[in-house]
Design a protein around this motif. Sequence first.
Motif, PDB file in Angstrom:
ATOM      1  N   GLY A 179       0.680  -1.269   0.170  1.00 41.51           N
ATOM      2  CA  GLY A 179       0.080  -0.089  -0.047  1.00 41.51           C
ATOM      3  C   GLY A 179       0.883   1.380  -0.111  1.00 41.51           C
ATOM      4  O   GLY A 179       0.449   2.238   0.259  1.00 41.51           O
ATOM      5  N   ASN A 180       1.912   1.009  -0.180  1.00 44.21           N
ATOM      6  CA  ASN A 180       3.017   2.391  -0.163  1.00 44.21           C
ATOM      7  C   ASN A 180       4.007   2.476  -1.368  1.00 44.21           C
ATOM      8  O   ASN A 180       4.676   3.368  -1.375  1.00 44.21           O
ATOM      9  N   GLY A 181       3.389   1.836  -2.284  1.00 43.73           N
ATOM     10  CA  GLY A 181       4.218   2.214  -3.569  1.00 43.73           C
ATOM     11  C   GLY A 181       5.453   1.516  -3.786  1.00 43.73           C
ATOM     12  O   GLY A 181       6.256   1.835  -4.834  1.00 43.73           O
ATOM     13  N   GLY A 182       5.734   0.678  -2.747  1.00 44.97           N
ATOM     14  CA  GLY A 182       7.241  -0.051  -2.548  1.00 44.97           C
ATOM     15  C   GLY A 182       6.846  -1.513  -2.772  1.00 44.97           C
ATOM     16  O   GLY A 182       5.908  -1.936  -2.711  1.00 44.97           O
ATOM     17  N   ALA A 183       8.152  -2.124  -2.419  1.00 43.72           N
ATOM     18  CA  ALA A 183       8.024  -3.582  -2.226  1.00 43.72           C
ATOM     19  C   ALA A 183       7.875  -4.066  -0.657  1.00 43.72           C
ATOM     20  O   ALA A 183       8.954  -3.609  -0.016  1.00 43.72           O
ATOM     21  N   GLY A 184       6.755  -4.408  -0.296  1.00 43.51           N
ATOM     22  CA  GLY A 184       6.349  -4.809   1.080  1.00 43.51           C
ATOM     23  C   GLY A 184       6.876  -3.398   1.971  1.00 43.51           C
ATOM     24  O   GLY A 184       6.020  -2.563   1.917  1.00 43.51           O
ATOM     25  N   ASP A 185       7.671  -3.643   3.075  1.00 41.60           N
ATOM     26  CA  ASP A 185       8.020  -2.532   4.069  1.00 41.60           C
ATOM     27  C   ASP A 185       8.551  -1.556   3.653  1.00 41.60           C
ATOM     28  O   ASP A 185       8.813  -0.478   4.258  1.00 41.60           O
ATOM     29  N   THR A 186       9.197  -1.437   2.687  1.00 39.92           N
ATOM     30  CA  THR A 186      10.110  -0.690   2.040  1.00 39.92           C
ATOM     31  C   THR A 186       9.882   0.066   0.691  1.00 39.92           C
ATOM     32  O   THR A 186       9.213  -0.539  -0.376  1.00 39.92           O
ATOM     33  N   LEU A 187      10.485   1.356   0.444  1.00 40.77           N
ATOM     34  CA  LEU A 187      10.259   1.959  -0.916  1.00 40.77           C
ATOM     35  C   LEU A 187      11.657   2.635  -1.041  1.00 40.77           C
ATOM     36  O   LEU A 187      12.100   3.269  -0.407  1.00 40.77           O
TER      37      LEU A 187
ATOM     38  N   LYS B 246      16.016   4.959   0.767  1.00 37.75           N
ATOM     39  CA  LYS B 246      15.194   3.845   1.057  1.00 37.75           C
ATOM     40  C   LYS B 246      14.445   4.270   2.465  1.00 37.75           C
ATOM     41  O   LYS B 246      14.918   4.560   3.378  1.00 37.75           O
ATOM     42  N   ILE B 247      13.021   3.986   2.264  1.00 38.14           N
ATOM     43  CA  ILE B 247      12.216   4.289   3.307  1.00 38.14           C
ATOM     44  C   ILE B 247      11.641   3.160   3.619  1.00 38.14           C
ATOM     45  O   ILE B 247      11.225   2.035   3.373  1.00 38.14           O
ATOM     46  N   HIS B 248      11.864   2.591   5.291  1.00 41.75           N
ATOM     47  CA  HIS B 248      11.306   1.742   5.858  1.00 41.75           C
ATOM     48  C   HIS B 248      10.020   1.974   6.554  1.00 41.75           C
ATOM     49  O   HIS B 248      10.173   2.801   7.487  1.00 41.75           O
ATOM     50  N   PHE B 249       8.822   1.728   6.054  1.00 42.45           N
ATOM     51  CA  PHE B 249       7.684   2.068   6.733  1.00 42.45           C
ATOM     52  C   PHE B 249       7.345   1.667   7.959  1.00 42.45           C
ATOM     53  O   PHE B 249       6.979   2.500   8.922  1.00 42.45           O
TER      54      PHE B 249
ATOM     55  N   THR C 272      11.704   4.939   9.404  1.00 47.84           N
ATOM     56  CA  THR C 272      13.223   5.241   9.277  1.00 47.84           C
ATOM     57  C   THR C 272      13.649   5.294   7.595  1.00 47.84           C
ATOM     58  O   THR C 272      13.003   4.824   6.797  1.00 47.84           O
ATOM     59  N   VAL C 273      14.599   6.181   7.511  1.00 49.24           N
ATOM     60  CA  VAL C 273      14.881   6.455   6.136  1.00 49.24           C
ATOM     61  C   VAL C 273      16.545   6.439   6.075  1.00 49.24           C
ATOM     62  O   VAL C 273      17.496   6.684   6.969  1.00 49.24           O
ATOM     63  N   THR C 274      17.201   5.824   5.063  1.00 52.55           N
ATOM     64  CA  THR C 274      18.403   5.647   4.594  1.00 52.55           C
ATOM     65  C   THR C 274      18.865   6.070   3.492  1.00 52.55           C
ATOM     66  O   THR C 274      18.004   6.327   2.451  1.00 52.55           O
ATOM     67  N   ALA C 275      20.133   7.098   3.260  1.00 54.94           N
ATOM     68  CA  ALA C 275      20.471   7.550   1.800  1.00 54.94           C
ATOM     69  C   ALA C 275      21.818   6.739   1.697  1.00 54.94           C
ATOM     70  O   ALA C 275      22.676   6.914   2.482  1.00 54.94           O
TER      71      ALA C 275
ATOM     72  N   GLU D 203       8.621  15.606   8.300  1.00 47.30           N
ATOM     73  CA  GLU D 203       9.575  15.501   7.370  1.00 47.30           C
ATOM     74  C   GLU D 203       9.440  14.163   6.274  1.00 47.30           C
ATOM     75  O   GLU D 203       9.373  13.803   5.643  1.00 47.30           O
ATOM     76  N   PHE D 204       9.034  13.095   7.519  1.00 55.16           N
ATOM     77  CA  PHE D 204       8.976  11.886   7.048  1.00 55.16           C
ATOM     78  C   PHE D 204       7.807  11.649   6.109  1.00 55.16           C
ATOM     79  O   PHE D 204       7.828  11.054   4.804  1.00 55.16           O
ATOM     80  N   GLU D 205       6.671  12.143   6.459  1.00 54.13           N
ATOM     81  CA  GLU D 205       5.513  12.136   5.659  1.00 54.13           C
ATOM     82  C   GLU D 205       5.707  12.686   4.212  1.00 54.13           C
ATOM     83  O   GLU D 205       5.141  12.331   3.312  1.00 54.13           O
ATOM     84  N   ILE D 206       6.467  13.805   4.322  1.00 51.28           N
ATOM     85  CA  ILE D 206       6.637  14.620   3.007  1.00 51.28           C
ATOM     86  C   ILE D 206       7.369  13.931   2.137  1.00 51.28           C
ATOM     87  O   ILE D 206       7.111  13.643   0.872  1.00 51.28           O
ATOM     88  N   LEU D 207       8.644  13.326   2.359  1.00 48.10           N
ATOM     89  CA  LEU D 207       9.433  12.629   1.581  1.00 48.10           C
ATOM     90  C   LEU D 207       8.749  11.353   0.968  1.00 48.10           C
ATOM     91  O   LEU D 207       8.876  11.087  -0.207  1.00 48.10           O
TER      92      LEU D 207
END
Length: 239
Positions: free
Chosen positions: A136-144, A150-153, A157-160, A171-175
């Motif tokens: 439901g997040n536009g990504g594969a499973g828990d991540t986009l 990479k967003i871990h829903f 958390t977010v990693t670059a 900020e998390f919601e906007i990204l």
Amino acid sequence: MANTVLIVEDERILREIIKDYFLNEGYEVLEAGDGKTALALFQEHSVQLILLDIMLPELDGWSVCRRIRKTSDVPIIMLTARVDEDDTLLGFELGADDYVTKPYSPPVLLARAKRLIESRSRSDRAAQSAGSGTNGNGGAGDTLSLSGIKIHFLSRTVTADGEPVGLTHTEFEILAYLMQNEGIVISREQLITKIWGYEYAGDDRTINTHIRNVRTKLGDKAKLIMTVVRTGYKFEDGL
């Protein structure tokens, strides 16, 4: 389990009024009259939202917000009698999610608080759905993952390029919203409706400040969030 709200306000009567409104809506309430007590309560309890006055004894609201943001992305609404726009922007730069000036209507404050809590709850439910295999997040499973970001829903958390990026709730919601709509121009009005869910009283500088914060934290990946003049923003994969 009821959501817990921490009210940090040195005016006792005002604090009691706000407390009664939240108790009547089924929330658990913690209260503090100064900044040091607020930090102690935050460390001892699980809190879903903080209402934070700026002008506090012992430790002001700016300092409290700054310290909390070192370890948590809990939604924070700043409360203040100061109406200077620069003060508002400073609050957002420090990581506040919303900003309410006095005098304000307690029912309106309650509504804005509920929006933030519900927004966080929806994100958590969507993440759980993703983690169970429902995308439901536009990504594969828990991540986009796009362009090394990479967003871990589930963990929010977010990693670059594998390095952690500390974002606030807003900020998390906007990204996440921009990445889920990769390549699509998102207007400032759409962002306001998505993130706050009500007719926001601020101006474009509010959104601009949050976007600037996200870009700063993304470092070299900042260029992926493009400004569309007089319209809004878009996330462009592969730049």
